[in-house]
Write a protein that holds these residues in place. Structure first.
Motif, PDB file in Angstrom:
ATOM      1  N   ILE A 154     -22.768 -34.416  80.090  1.00 30.37           N
ATOM      2  CA  ILE A 154     -21.957 -35.570  80.467  1.00 30.37           C
ATOM      3  C   ILE A 154     -22.690 -36.875  80.209  1.00 30.37           C
ATOM      4  N   TYR A 155     -24.013 -36.819  80.187  1.00 28.39           N
ATOM      5  CA  TYR A 155     -24.798 -38.032  79.973  1.00 28.39           C
ATOM      6  C   TYR A 155     -24.545 -38.652  78.599  1.00 28.39           C
ATOM      7  N   ALA A 156     -23.992 -37.894  77.670  1.00 27.71           N
ATOM      8  CA  ALA A 156     -23.708 -38.388  76.323  1.00 27.71           C
ATOM      9  C   ALA A 156     -22.362 -39.106  76.233  1.00 27.71           C
ATOM     10  N   VAL A 157     -21.578 -39.060  77.292  1.00 29.24           N
ATOM     11  CA  VAL A 157     -20.255 -39.705  77.291  1.00 29.24           C
ATOM     12  C   VAL A 157     -20.411 -41.120  77.843  1.00 29.24           C
ATOM     13  N   SER A 158     -20.171 -42.104  77.003  1.00 33.94           N
ATOM     14  CA  SER A 158     -20.386 -43.498  77.395  1.00 33.94           C
ATOM     15  C   SER A 158     -19.171 -44.075  78.118  1.00 33.94           C
ATOM     16  N   PRO A 159     -19.396 -45.113  78.912  1.00 37.41           N
ATOM     17  CA  PRO A 159     -18.271 -45.803  79.536  1.00 37.41           C
ATOM     18  C   PRO A 159     -17.258 -46.313  78.514  1.00 37.41           C
ATOM     19  N   ASP A 160     -17.734 -46.769  77.360  1.00 39.46           N
ATOM     20  CA  ASP A 160     -16.814 -47.245  76.317  1.00 39.46           C
ATOM     21  C   ASP A 160     -15.893 -46.126  75.833  1.00 39.46           C
ATOM     22  N   GLN A 161     -16.440 -44.922  75.663  1.00 40.34           N
ATOM     23  CA  GLN A 161     -15.617 -43.784  75.257  1.00 40.34           C
ATOM     24  C   GLN A 161     -14.585 -43.467  76.328  1.00 40.34           C
ATOM     25  N   LEU A 162     -15.005 -43.508  77.582  1.00 37.28           N
ATOM     26  CA  LEU A 162     -14.076 -43.239  78.684  1.00 37.28           C
ATOM     27  C   LEU A 162     -12.963 -44.281  78.714  1.00 37.28           C
ATOM     28  N   ARG A 163     -13.346 -45.536  78.622  1.00 32.03           N
ATOM     29  CA  ARG A 163     -12.343 -46.614  78.629  1.00 32.03           C
ATOM     30  C   ARG A 163     -11.361 -46.473  77.468  1.00 32.03           C
ATOM     31  N   ALA A 164     -11.871 -46.111  76.300  1.00 27.52           N
ATOM     32  CA  ALA A 164     -11.000 -45.947  75.121  1.00 27.52           C
ATOM     33  C   ALA A 164      -9.954 -44.861  75.347  1.00 27.52           C
ATOM     34  N   CYS A 165     -10.249 -43.933  76.231  1.00 26.42           N
ATOM     35  CA  CYS A 165      -9.305 -42.856  76.569  1.00 26.42           C
ATOM     36  C   CYS A 165      -8.459 -43.200  77.798  1.00 26.42           C
ATOM     37  N   GLY A 166      -8.614 -44.414  78.316  1.00 24.53           N
ATOM     38  CA  GLY A 166      -7.848 -44.839  79.478  1.00 24.53           C
ATOM     39  C   GLY A 166      -8.402 -44.339  80.803  1.00 24.53           C
ATOM     40  N   ILE A 167      -9.644 -43.852  80.796  1.00 25.39           N
ATOM     41  CA  ILE A 167     -10.263 -43.319  82.004  1.00 25.39           C
ATOM     42  C   ILE A 167     -10.838 -44.469  82.835  1.00 25.39           C
ATOM     43  N   ARG A 168     -10.451 -44.525  84.111  1.00 21.71           N
ATOM     44  CA  ARG A 168     -10.929 -45.563  85.023  1.00 21.71           C
ATOM     45  C   ARG A 168     -11.808 -45.013  86.143  1.00 21.71           C
ATOM     46  N   ALA A 169     -11.896 -43.667  86.263  1.00 25.98           N
ATOM     47  CA  ALA A 169     -12.764 -43.044  87.272  1.00 25.98           C
ATOM     48  C   ALA A 169     -13.174 -41.662  86.777  1.00 25.98           C
ATOM     49  N   VAL A 170     -14.395 -41.284  87.130  1.00 28.33           N
ATOM     50  CA  VAL A 170     -14.924 -39.960  86.777  1.00 28.33           C
ATOM     51  C   VAL A 170     -15.132 -39.176  88.067  1.00 28.33           C
ATOM     52  N   PHE A 171     -14.532 -38.001  88.114  1.00 27.75           N
ATOM     53  CA  PHE A 171     -14.765 -37.056  89.207  1.00 27.75           C
ATOM     54  C   PHE A 171     -15.652 -35.967  88.627  1.00 27.75           C
ATOM     55  N   SER A 172     -16.649 -35.559  89.372  1.00 29.96           N
ATOM     56  CA  SER A 172     -17.588 -34.589  88.822  1.00 29.96           C
ATOM     57  C   SER A 172     -17.989 -33.541  89.837  1.00 29.96           C
TER      58      SER A 172
END
Length: 176
Positions: A14-32
């Motif tokens: 998960i450390y390889a997934v950047s906030p920019d990548q998440l935002r580009a997918c419309g993700i506003r929160a990460v549950f883990s």
């Protein structure tokens, strides 16, 4: 039936997934998930990579919330040094914990992602909740005794998933 176990993405860590990548997918929160996803189940202090990733998420305004089946005391102890909010006794593979956290944040299903290292709990819970998911490789090759039972059944499900969805491949990040 197998689609209930299918992750949206499969990323090695998960450390390889950047906030920019998440935002580009419309993700506003990460549950883990906690154990073997964010931290090694036997190391509650985490790694420098985890802390860097958490800092990047925080700076981007993306909350990280732990969704764990463990007891409140266990999760509180494990997250104390990480200063993370959590939902304990989440009852994965049921969607209760994910729904509780999503509702508290006031977010749509499309705006959250569930991260975990297990098909039988994390991916199934995400699909039951109707949210996207990221399957990661476990941080350690060893598990607590109770997770070993899930891993046995998970291997059976994996064989069938790979037959039905041959496109399932491990990625370096969400853009891979």
């Amino acid at each position: 039936m197998l689609d209930k176990f299918k992750p949206t993405w499969m990323v090695k860590t998960i450390y390889a997934v950047s906030p920019d990548q998440l935002r580009a997918c419309g993700i506003r929160a990460v549950f883990s998930d906690l154990d073997n996803t964010l931290i090694a189940w036997n190391n509650p202090d985490g790694t420098p990579e985890l802390r860097q990733w958490m800092t990047a998420l925080k700076e981007a305004g993306i909350p990280l919330i732990v969704i764990s089946n463990n007891s409140k005391d266990r999760v509180a102890k494990a997250t104390k040094n990480l200063d993370l909010p959590f939902v304990s006794r989440s009852l994965k593979p049921l969607s209760f914990g994910i729904e509780r956290a999503r509702t508290k944040l006031g977010l749509k299903k499309s705006e959250v992602v569930m991260v975990g290292d297990q098909l039988m709990t994390d991916m199934l819970a995400a699909n039951e909740a109707g949210v996207r998911s990221i399957l990661v490789q476990p941080l350690l090759n060893t598990d607590k005794w109770d997770t070993r039972i899930n891993r046995f059944f998970e291997r059976l499900v994996w064989r069938q998933l790979k037959k039905q969805y041959p496109e399932l491949k491990w990625q370096e990040d969400l853009n891979d």
